[in-house]
Design an enzyme around this catalytic site. Structure first.
Site, PDB file in Angstrom:
ATOM      1  N   LYS A   1       3.578  -0.826   6.762  1.00 48.11           N
ATOM      2  CA  LYS A   1       4.612   0.385   5.679  1.00 48.11           C
ATOM      3  C   LYS A   1       5.158   1.165   6.871  1.00 48.11           C
ATOM      4  O   LYS A   1       4.586   2.035   7.940  1.00 48.11           O
ATOM      5  CB  LYS A   1       3.324   1.231   4.849  1.00 48.11           C
ATOM      6  CG  LYS A   1       3.661   0.386   3.678  1.00 48.11           C
ATOM      7  CD  LYS A   1       4.363  -0.279   2.668  1.00 48.11           C
ATOM      8  CE  LYS A   1       5.477   1.419   2.189  1.00 48.11           C
ATOM      9  NZ  LYS A   1       3.888   1.963   1.053  1.00 48.11           N
TER      10      LYS A   1
ATOM     11  N   ASN B   1      11.428  52.886  -4.411  1.00 46.35           N
ATOM     12  CA  ASN B   1      12.304  52.072  -5.180  1.00 46.35           C
ATOM     13  C   ASN B   1      13.542  51.662  -4.030  1.00 46.35           C
ATOM     14  O   ASN B   1      13.740  50.486  -3.718  1.00 46.35           O
ATOM     15  CB  ASN B   1      12.959  52.647  -6.059  1.00 46.35           C
ATOM     16  CG  ASN B   1      11.735  52.557  -6.876  1.00 46.35           C
ATOM     17  OD1 ASN B   1      10.643  52.360  -6.530  1.00 46.35           O
ATOM     18  ND2 ASN B   1      11.806  53.503  -7.970  1.00 46.35           N
TER      19      ASN B   1
ATOM     20  N   SER C   1       1.245  43.976  -2.033  1.00 47.30           N
ATOM     21  CA  SER C   1       2.001  43.338  -1.586  1.00 47.30           C
ATOM     22  C   SER C   1       2.022  42.784  -0.475  1.00 47.30           C
ATOM     23  O   SER C   1       3.060  42.058   0.227  1.00 47.30           O
ATOM     24  CB  SER C   1       3.399  43.492  -2.111  1.00 47.30           C
ATOM     25  OG  SER C   1       3.731  44.663  -1.632  1.00 47.30           O
TER      26      SER C   1
ATOM     27  N   LYS D   1       9.584  38.916  -3.827  1.00 48.67           N
ATOM     28  CA  LYS D   1      10.010  38.338  -2.893  1.00 48.67           C
ATOM     29  C   LYS D   1       8.794  37.499  -2.984  1.00 48.67           C
ATOM     30  O   LYS D   1       9.173  36.382  -2.005  1.00 48.67           O
ATOM     31  CB  LYS D   1       8.967  39.484  -2.258  1.00 48.67           C
ATOM     32  CG  LYS D   1      10.136  40.582  -1.412  1.00 48.67           C
ATOM     33  CD  LYS D   1       9.343  41.923  -0.730  1.00 48.67           C
ATOM     34  CE  LYS D   1       8.704  42.928  -2.023  1.00 48.67           C
ATOM     35  NZ  LYS D   1       9.096  43.409  -3.158  1.00 48.67           N
TER      36      LYS D   1
ATOM     37  N   GLU E   1      11.559  11.827   1.533  1.00 50.09           N
ATOM     38  CA  GLU E   1      10.917  12.575  -0.086  1.00 50.09           C
ATOM     39  C   GLU E   1      10.140  13.832   0.134  1.00 50.09           C
ATOM     40  O   GLU E   1      10.803  14.821  -1.384  1.00 50.09           O
ATOM     41  CB  GLU E   1       9.498  11.260  -0.057  1.00 50.09           C
ATOM     42  CG  GLU E   1      10.313  10.294  -0.372  1.00 50.09           C
ATOM     43  CD  GLU E   1       8.894   9.370  -0.347  1.00 50.09           C
ATOM     44  OE1 GLU E   1       7.892   9.022  -0.911  1.00 50.09           O
ATOM     45  OE2 GLU E   1       8.667   8.598   1.311  1.00 50.09           O
TER      46      GLU E   1
ATOM     47  N   GLN F   1       8.552  43.407  -8.123  1.00 47.66           N
ATOM     48  CA  GLN F   1       8.084  42.992  -7.256  1.00 47.66           C
ATOM     49  C   GLN F   1       7.208  41.576  -7.249  1.00 47.66           C
ATOM     50  O   GLN F   1       6.982  40.949  -5.981  1.00 47.66           O
ATOM     51  CB  GLN F   1       5.810  43.400  -6.825  1.00 47.66           C
ATOM     52  CG  GLN F   1       5.307  43.264  -5.981  1.00 47.66           C
ATOM     53  CD  GLN F   1       4.058  43.872  -6.246  1.00 47.66           C
ATOM     54  OE1 GLN F   1       4.105  45.699  -6.077  1.00 47.66           O
ATOM     55  NE2 GLN F   1       2.692  43.065  -6.516  1.00 47.66           N
TER      56      GLN F   1
ATOM     57  N   ASN G   1       7.427   4.636   6.263  1.00 44.03           N
ATOM     58  CA  ASN G   1       7.446   5.837   4.730  1.00 44.03           C
ATOM     59  C   ASN G   1       8.236   6.922   5.167  1.00 44.03           C
ATOM     60  O   ASN G   1       8.302   7.048   5.814  1.00 44.03           O
ATOM     61  CB  ASN G   1       6.216   6.100   4.434  1.00 44.03           C
ATOM     62  CG  ASN G   1       5.604   4.732   3.830  1.00 44.03           C
ATOM     63  OD1 ASN G   1       6.056   3.949   3.262  1.00 44.03           O
ATOM     64  ND2 ASN G   1       3.967   5.237   3.216  1.00 44.03           N
TER      65      ASN G   1
ATOM     66  N   THR H   1      28.916   3.087  -6.986  1.00 48.84           N
ATOM     67  CA  THR H   1      28.710   3.483  -7.846  1.00 48.84           C
ATOM     68  C   THR H   1      27.249   3.390  -8.790  1.00 48.84           C
ATOM     69  O   THR H   1      27.609   1.986  -9.312  1.00 48.84           O
ATOM     70  CB  THR H   1      29.774   3.899  -8.596  1.00 48.84           C
ATOM     71  OG1 THR H   1      30.653   2.487  -9.208  1.00 48.84           O
ATOM     72  CG2 THR H   1      31.025   4.609  -7.860  1.00 48.84           C
ATOM     73  N   HIS H   2      26.789   3.898  -9.602  1.00 48.33           N
ATOM     74  CA  HIS H   2      25.877   3.659 -10.163  1.00 48.33           C
ATOM     75  C   HIS H   2      25.020   2.337  -9.871  1.00 48.33           C
ATOM     76  O   HIS H   2      24.419   1.771 -10.308  1.00 48.33           O
ATOM     77  CB  HIS H   2      27.261   2.343 -11.750  1.00 48.33           C
ATOM     78  CG  HIS H   2      27.844   3.053 -12.171  1.00 48.33           C
ATOM     79  ND1 HIS H   2      27.407   4.054 -14.081  1.00 48.33           N
ATOM     80  CD2 HIS H   2      28.746   3.546 -12.666  1.00 48.33           C
ATOM     81  CE1 HIS H   2      28.436   3.995 -14.189  1.00 48.33           C
ATOM     82  NE2 HIS H   2      29.479   4.037 -13.291  1.00 48.33           N
TER      83      HIS H   2
ATOM     84  N   SER I   1       0.527   3.721   6.504  1.00 53.05           N
ATOM     85  CA  SER I   1       0.322   4.103   5.111  1.00 53.05           C
ATOM     86  C   SER I   1      -1.545   3.822   5.838  1.00 53.05           C
ATOM     87  O   SER I   1      -1.457   3.056   6.342  1.00 53.05           O
ATOM     88  CB  SER I   1       0.769   3.191   4.263  1.00 53.05           C
ATOM     89  OG  SER I   1      -0.609   2.424   3.323  1.00 53.05           O
TER      90      SER I   1
END
Lengths: 396, 396, 396, 396
Positions: free
Chosen positions: A287, A116, A29, A329, A294, A326, A289, A161-162, A281
């Site tokens: 564009k 541990n 690890s 992490k 996103e 383990q 973006n 709304t919606h 783009s």
């Protein structure tokens, strides 16, 4: 540890068989838990002093160990720590190096301690620090947004709304509707931190500490608020990691909602995003973006996946430590790092974005006054349910 | 509402087209949200009185509405409430019935209120009550287990790591290692309740209340601790549901771990389970299967799935109410009901199970003293890392 | 089964203790597995005949059992089957009723069979039928959409990336971009069906059938394509359920994407939705909310949650049957029912929605020709990477 | 690309503002997508030749580009490729380097191509290769286990249900019960591969290829089985990634079940594990912990989390490419790498583990013959349901 064979495992007292090389990779690890080098050393230094106080180490031995660890710490800080084959985790690596520096007495440090309880102490120390940072980031966003809300308080926009225009609201009202959830996130994080900041050190492998360690004193020196109550639980408890990842999932849901709303608003050019958070783009030069938004939205899945996956890992694990743990992490570190970046990006976006009043106005259509007409009629004594029908007819 | 057509939708002011019958089913939530009939009526009664206090209803109108709602409540309580076609949710059903009983004045109840703030008020009232019950169940388990731990405190058993016998521990130590997580669960649930018990009523559809409603007074009368801060957030906030389901996921993980450990222990006959929590096999008469434990373990996935699924539903939803949010109730109700049953089963198991001392003794093998040998050597001054090798050799 | 005590459990040969009443509820699956009454009876009838062919039942006994089961079937079909206390699942209920009708010989039906192989046979028969229906629904959508695409093939609209208008595409191209994924879903479902339609009957509780059952013949009579290979696996294998739920998750993701795109397009009035799939607002009469689309999107989380939760339930279960597996049916049934409704709604939406050409045209802005300018320059020999810069400058 | 400013973005035609440095990190994918350097170059080489065949490139230009890419490939292979600031992904990096080597003509390579179709082509090529490897690994395990099953076919052991000894089975029967699921996994993977091996190249950014590219020829040269059907779908379709991750989740569930069973069996010393797959304890020298098995079990959550998280990321994304899709690669790569390691570890475990006949015999207790007694009575004509009661009484 025998010279000439630095790669001997710390638990090398019994095995003679060879380890499968893939197994080495599987088991190791260090590649990710080295993130906690500072906490591992801090924990060991305090542990050495606690061992001294209960008579297991002499003052001189404790001083040698603490000093040796200080040198290991400097190597990490300076980037000169050299990882050796056989350093399977940060605990092994640090102790191996300590013993190289101070010799045989280094072998006394681990007395009464187990990986541990050691590992979970390190994670708690690391996470406490990370949470402190996240709280600051959240506070920054909240204050910045509140300033913006005040500054643009006069601007009106369509409330939806919606995804249908419904009623007129202030831009500030809309913006703060994404900040109030962050206030809850901050409150929740503060409560999670209470349970992170508990000291499991002194729990041994599972059955506690045999040498009369002053656990409360050790905990205080490590900055913990309290000690864990049961050693079987303490060494296998990963609640604080689940809580943090669940917390992060909900935070990310909030950011994804903000991002979605802004992508749609931005699409309609009601809010101007800084170029810094957009990209172009390769094929379509016109564009702009909203990549940052996103990614905020897209990374939500990742953080939810980390939380869900780890809950699944924990399901059905009996007492006490099992190696499955383990797997705590990597998702935790990835979650914290992702959330950290997302909060900084969010801060940047909120700091730089500006409402475009004339564009927002375009969406304030007469139909949005239907509720107001209904309310006017209510004030004239018409039952609300009838106003609804009247207003509906009136507008069509 | 026109006579002879009781099925007209409350939002019937505009549409002329027919609804797809599958869409009726798809859209309807009454089959599950009727669970909240009592909360819906309580909320409406208090809302009517608040409308009176701000001058929208006369005292007489308010009294008629409150009295009419009392009759609706009796019908639900007596099982005589008759659901009509067109009752698409509990709010529609109750208001339809109210208007049948008291006539046109019933149409004034919904003034300034929307289903958006109404539904989330109902859910919060319902969940607050459910949480109170769960806290009692957790407390029962904790006290019962503590009694058992005290009673069997003298019994020793093998403590395990990696499902390998490691060191000797007390039976009580093992048992309480499953109770300490429940203490944390109780603490967490108490904190979740703080955020459940917030009043969103008065937020309207999205833009707040237009008639000067005394939101703080209304909240107090509904037993809420505080009011929500932002109406766009209040009508779309489902954090309190996510928190509850995340809380339940972690609780179930704890129960699954307890179940797993007990299945393995029971398999080895170290603990005697009451017949009440086992079943037999239809083919193998000698079997006594720990079905209750396996269901505790198995239902963990269900509860985790509910939480994960709802987080996914929330991802990327913009402001404010979207119909997607209707998907909050079924997983929440299923989670609460599952968790409730699981806690009662756990209580039953802990109340009746007994350690079998002579069986537990069989597993106390000499190898488990390795740590003690190592500790003895440490007390004699041997560095711990060397004792480890010595003890390893000694035992083989 | 003793008269006067119809509630005796089928595995009643050993226990004397009382069952906890909550445990009864916890353990019982009849409330949902009665859905499979037809498959359970069909499976038992074929099994009786197979027992006859290997000499365990006489022809007369087999005839009595098959005839008795026919009567049980009629009761279910007519709605006259009366569930008794103690009918903990559909298998117990059917066998209890059979024995009431035909007496002691009913007790021979279960010879060599276990609920472990019986239940999974029932689920496979049920799911095979459900999949047949879903394949038809998918095909309906695909053909309907193809018709619509042809009919509206002349209509142009903006094609988006990053929710920014990018290039001009046909409406049909856009519509079919949501149908091609359904073609893949159909292909996948056909492959899943192959693994659903495998016969586990004859695997016993775990160790196979002791009486020389003709498993291939029985499988053929039940309409299965093949028999399972290993009895320990066959009784615990739920892969076919996981596969179905994973399949459904991906299908729902496709529907959610279609819904989202349409909600945004609809918001901008480029596509007209039938009233049948929208609802109004109780407070705002001008609203026409795309509830059907929001539910398609919202129910995606539910279906993903079912799949994830069940994978978690399966994690770490050893051989062979464990009661955890009882948790397979509720999420499966809910998933199938949800997906079924969603496909029918999708079919309705696609059947009725129409593009609004003049609205779609409004979005065909000059900037969308940037790519075309770049391509023009490429045809003139300018390296593409330079055209990109030129077109960018030209348009601003 | 202007000299002296190698860090200019490929989409640099428009922006003037500065990018937030955290945004650079947030947006960059090179740290993980460089894994696909070989596939990116192979795809570009074939694309250049396809451009030549449709007249966009002269033969000479195509040869220069192919040759230049060959040099870039050598640099990656030799480890001499130097990543520059501004290389935000593997596509940008390779094209930047190509243009440095061959100059301006390099700018013609991207004609008609977009990163949207390029990236998904690369991922499909990479994943096809990875799947080929996994199929081999699965086959190895299956053959190895079959050999072992044959070799130890004479050994009997207890078969379990509900973790209770139930009936006697062969060791080989038990072992193969974990291999039959892998046969299904192999069949499923072969079907997934069909949908991975589809060519999206030629779909452009969203609207297809404007220069008459021979997509079928290009696909054949890239080793694809077919071409994608719809360009809007092709650039946003991540089904093949979801399918792979769902496939992996189920595979890991199988490995987790095998691991769990072996951990419990190993605990009872019925099977001897090679030291190579175990580790010792730092505190308890007598322990031999089955770490490999616990990691197989623990990593199941991780793989399920990856799949769930990515489904959540995809939920509700409209057409066509959105940056959220960048979140596909890290979970995919992590899943493939985790599964690869887990299969190799499983192979190692199965290759080396051995049943311990005398230990397994100890668990063959008389009660396990209950079913056999019942079957004996059945052969004597007693109805099975009565034999069950008789056998139950007999054994107690």
């Amino acid at each position: 540890m025998s010279e000439g064979n630095k790669a001997v495992k710390l638990w090398g007292g019994r095995f003679t068989g060879k380890t499968d090389p893939i197994m080495e990779k599987f088991n190791s690890s260090l590649s990710y838990d080295k993130t906690m080098w500072k906490e591992d050393i801090f924990g060991s230094q305090q542990y050495a002093q606690a061992l001294q106080r209960c008579g297991i180490l002499t003052q001189e031995e404790a001083d040698i160990i603490v000093g040796g660890l200080e040198k290991v710490k400097e190597e990490w800080a300076n980037g000169t720590f050299i990882i050796q084959e056989g350093d399977e985790d940060i605990h092994t690596a640090n102790e191996r190096r300590l013993t190289e520096i101070i010799g045989k007495v280094g072998g006394k440090l681990h007395t009464g301690r187990s990986r541990n309880d050691q590992v979970v102490t390190d994670v708690r120390l690391w996470l406490r620090q990370a949470i402190n940072g996240l709280r600051g980031d959240l506070a920054n966003i909240i204050f910045t947004a509140a300033d913006k809300a005040e500054r643009f308080n006069h601007i009106l926009q369509a409330g939806y709304t919606h995804l249908q225009p419904a009623q007129v609201v202030r831009y500030s009202h809309w913006l703060m509707s994404y900040i109030v959830p962050l206030l809850r996130d901050l409150e929740r994080l503060t409560q999670v931190r209470q349970r992170v900041n508990i000291c499991p050190l002194g729990s041994g492998a599972l059955a506690g500490h045999p040498f009369g360690l002053d656990r409360k004193g050790l905990a205080a020196n490590l900055g913990f608020d309290d000690i864990s109550l049961n050693s079987l639980d303490a060494t296998s408890d990963r609640d604080f990691i689940v809580e943090t990842m669940n917390w992060a999932s909900l935070l990310m849901v909030h950011l994804s909602q903000f991002a979605e709303d802004l992508i749609i608003t931005n699409l309609q050019q009601g809010v101007k995003m800084a170029d810094a958070y957009c990209t172009g783009s390769s094929l379509m030069p016109q564009k702009k973006n909203p990549d940052a938004l996103e990614l905020l939205r897209g990374k939500t899945g990742r953080v939810i996946g980390n939380a869900t996956g780890f809950l699944c890992t924990l399901k059905g694990l009996p007492r006490a430590y099992n190696k499955d743990l383990q797997e705590d992490k990597e998702p935790l570190f990835d979650t914290i790092s992702t959330v950290k970046d997302c909060l900084l990006i969010t801060l940047g976006i909120i700091s730089t974005m500006e409402p475009v009043e004339e564009k927002l106005k375009l969406r304030l259509v007469p139909e949005m006054l239907a509720t107001d007409i209904a309310e006017y009629l209510v004030r004239k004594g018409v039952p609300f349910r009838e106003t609804h029908h009247i207003a509906g007819d009136y507008l069509h």
